[in-house]
Design a protein around this motif. Structure first.
Motif, short mmCIF file in Angstrom:
data_model
loop_
_atom_site.label_atom_id
_atom_site.label_comp_id
_atom_site.label_asym_id
_atom_site.label_seq_id
_atom_site.Cartn_x
_atom_site.Cartn_y
_atom_site.Cartn_z
N THR A 69 0.85 -1.19 0.00
CA THR A 69 0.00 0.00 0.00
C THR A 69 0.88 1.24 0.00
O THR A 69 1.86 1.30 0.74
N THR A 70 0.53 2.23 -0.80
CA THR A 70 1.33 3.46 -0.83
C THR A 70 1.16 4.26 0.46
O THR A 70 1.93 5.18 0.71
N LEU A 71 0.18 3.90 1.28
CA LEU A 71 0.03 4.60 2.56
C LEU A 71 1.25 4.35 3.45
O LEU A 71 1.62 5.22 4.25
N MET A 108 6.56 5.88 -6.61
CA MET A 108 5.85 5.78 -5.34
C MET A 108 6.33 6.84 -4.35
O MET A 108 5.54 7.52 -3.71
#
Lengths: 262, 262
Positions: A205-207, A237
Motif C-alpha cells: 500500500t502506498t500509505l 511511489m
C-alpha cells in the motif's frame, strides 16, 4: 544523487543497468542472491526460483556453502567492476561461531570494500542469531545492517530486533520492507530509536511509505528490491508520497548517501 | 480508454479526480467505503482509520446498518454525479436471508445502475456466505463480483472461492489483489477458470502483475485500490510489467470495459 537503496544482483548486469537508467537511478545498493527469477522463461521455471526464495526468506535454508560462495563471488565481482554504479552490502551467514562469523565478515564484507551487511532473512523466533553480527559491526566501524522484516517475521520478531538494536545503538539498522504487514507498528518503533532506518520496498500500500516519509523524512530510504520490485515504480511511489522537493531528495538518495559514506 | 479497475471513494471528490488526472485515468470503477484514511491529519487519526479497516477486511465487522447506509448513499451520489468518470460497483451485506439479500441487491446495485457487486471482505472460512450473492447475480444478468483475496484470506479460502465460482460459471469473478501472498497459486487457479479475472492492486512485488499479465493478458485488470494505492504508481507498474502496446491497452482498460459493458 538518486540511490536505489536495495536491489539484488540481476543477470546479465546490462539488464540491471538498464532498469536503473530507466528510473534515473545513479547508484544502487547491491545485495547478493542465489535466486534469479529474471532468468525464468516459463511458469514452471519461475515457480522453482520462487520456491527457493521462499525457503531462504523463511530462514529454512541458508543454502550450501558452495552456493553461498558462488553467489558472493558473483556479487563482489559486479560491485568491483562498476564502482560508480554500485555500493555493495556483503552477506554473512548466521548461526556460525563468533570466530567463523568474524572471518566471514572479513572475507565477504571488509576485504571487498562493502559498505554494509545483509540482507538477513531469519525464521520467526531466531532474531538473536543476529547478536554476533551486531557485536562485530560495532567493533569494526559500525557498518549498517539490513534485515528483512516482511513475512515470515511477526511483530514479536520486529520487537526482538528493536531490543537487540537498543543494545548496539551505534550500529545503524535498516528495517527492510518497512515491517511488512506490521508497518504502522514498525514506524512507531523506529521513531523511538534514532539508529533505525525504514526501507520502503515491497509495500502493498502506498500509505506505508507515505506515512513513513511523513514521520521520518530523514530516515526513510527509497528502494526497489529489484528484481522483486521495479526501480521506476518505486521511485514513482516516493514521488507520489511526498511533493516536497527537499524531502524527495533526502529519501531518494541523500539519506542513504549519509549512511554509506560515514 | 484507461480504466482504474478498483478504487474507493476519496473525499473530497476533487482529490480523487486529481489523482485520476495525474495518472491519465479516464474512468474509475468506484467502490463504497466507510474508512477515509485520506482525511487523517496525524498518526493517531490515521491509526484509528486503519484499525477500522483491519476489522472490516478481517470480516470481523460489517459495520452498523446506519454506517452502511451512509457509505452506500455517499457512493451512489458520487457515481451518479460523475457518470463519465465513475463506473459503480455496489455493496451488498453478506449473512442476510435470501430475501433480504435480494432486496439489498435491488436497492444498492440494480436501481442505482451499478455495473458490478463488491468489494466483499470475508473472514477466513466464511466464503460460503457468498453463495446467495453468486446465485442472485446469475439470476439478474451476471453482474461481476469483486472479492478481496489478500490477507486474512488463506489459500484454502481462495480454493473455496474457486469451487463456488465453478458452480456459477456465468458470473464473472474478480480475484481482488491477485490472491495476496498466494499470487502464484491464484494465477494457476485462474488459468483453469475462464470466468475469473485478476485484479493487480496491492501487490508487494512487481513479479506478481508481470506473471499475471504474461499468463492471462485478457483477464488481468489494472487497478490502484486508491486511497490504499496510487493510480500513477499502479499504471507505471503495468507499463513496466509489459512493453507490448496491445497488451497494455487490454490490461489498462479494455479488459475492464468488456466486463462492465456486456
Amino acid at each position: 544523487m538518486i540511490i536505489d537503496g536495495h536491489a539484488h544482483v540481476i543477470l546479465p548486469v546490462e539488464q540491471q543497468l538498464a532498469l536503473m537508467e530507466k528510473a534515473g537511478v545513479e547508484r544502487t545498493v547491491l545485495f547478493m542472491t542465489s535466486v534469479h527469477p529474471e532468468r525464468a522463461s516459463d511458469l514452471t521455471a519461475f515457480e522453482k526460483e520462487m520456491a527457493t526464495l521462499t525457503a531462504i526468506i523463511s530462514g529454512q535454508r541458508n543454502g550450501s556453502q558452495a552456493t553461498f560462495e558462488r553467489s558472493a563471488q558473483e556479487h563482489i565481482k559486479i560491485v568491483q567492476a562498476y564502482p560508480a554504479r554500485f555500493i555493495g552490502f556483503g552477506g554473512v551467514p548466521v548461526g556460525l561461531t563468533h570466530q567463523a562469523t568474524a572471518e566471514c565478515l572479513q572475507k565477504y564484507v571488509l576485504e571487498p570494500g562493502m559498505r554494509g551487511i545483509g540482507e538477513f532473512t531469519l525464521a520467526p523466533g531466531q532474531i538473536d542469531l543476529l547478536e554476533p553480527i551486531f557485536a562485530l559491526s560495532s567493533e569494526t566501524g559500525n557498518l549498517p545492517l539490513w534485515v528483512h522484516t516482511f513475512i515470515p517475521l511477526t511483530l514479536e520478531d520486529i520487537r526482538a530486533l528493536i531490543r537487540l538494536s537498543q543494545r548496539y545503538a551505534s550500529v545503524p539498522l535498516i528495517l527492510g520492507h518497512l515491517g511488512g504487514l506490521n508497518w504502522i507498528e514498525t514506524i512507531k518503533l523506529a521513531k523511538e530509536l534514532p539508529q533505525t532506518y525504514l526501507d520502503l520496498s515491497a509495500t502493498y500500500t502506498t500509505l506505508a511509505p507515505t506515512l513513513a516519509i511523513r514521520e521520518l523524512p530523514e530516515r526513510s530510504l527509497f528502494s526497489s528490491d529489484a528484481p522483486y520490485g521495479n526501480p521506476l515504480v518505486a521511485r514513482t511511489m516516493v514521488e507520489q508520497a511526498t511533493t516536497d522537493p527537499g524531502i524527495r531528495k533526502l529519501v531518494l538518495g541523500e539519506n542513504m548517501a549519509r549512511l554509506v559514506t560515514r
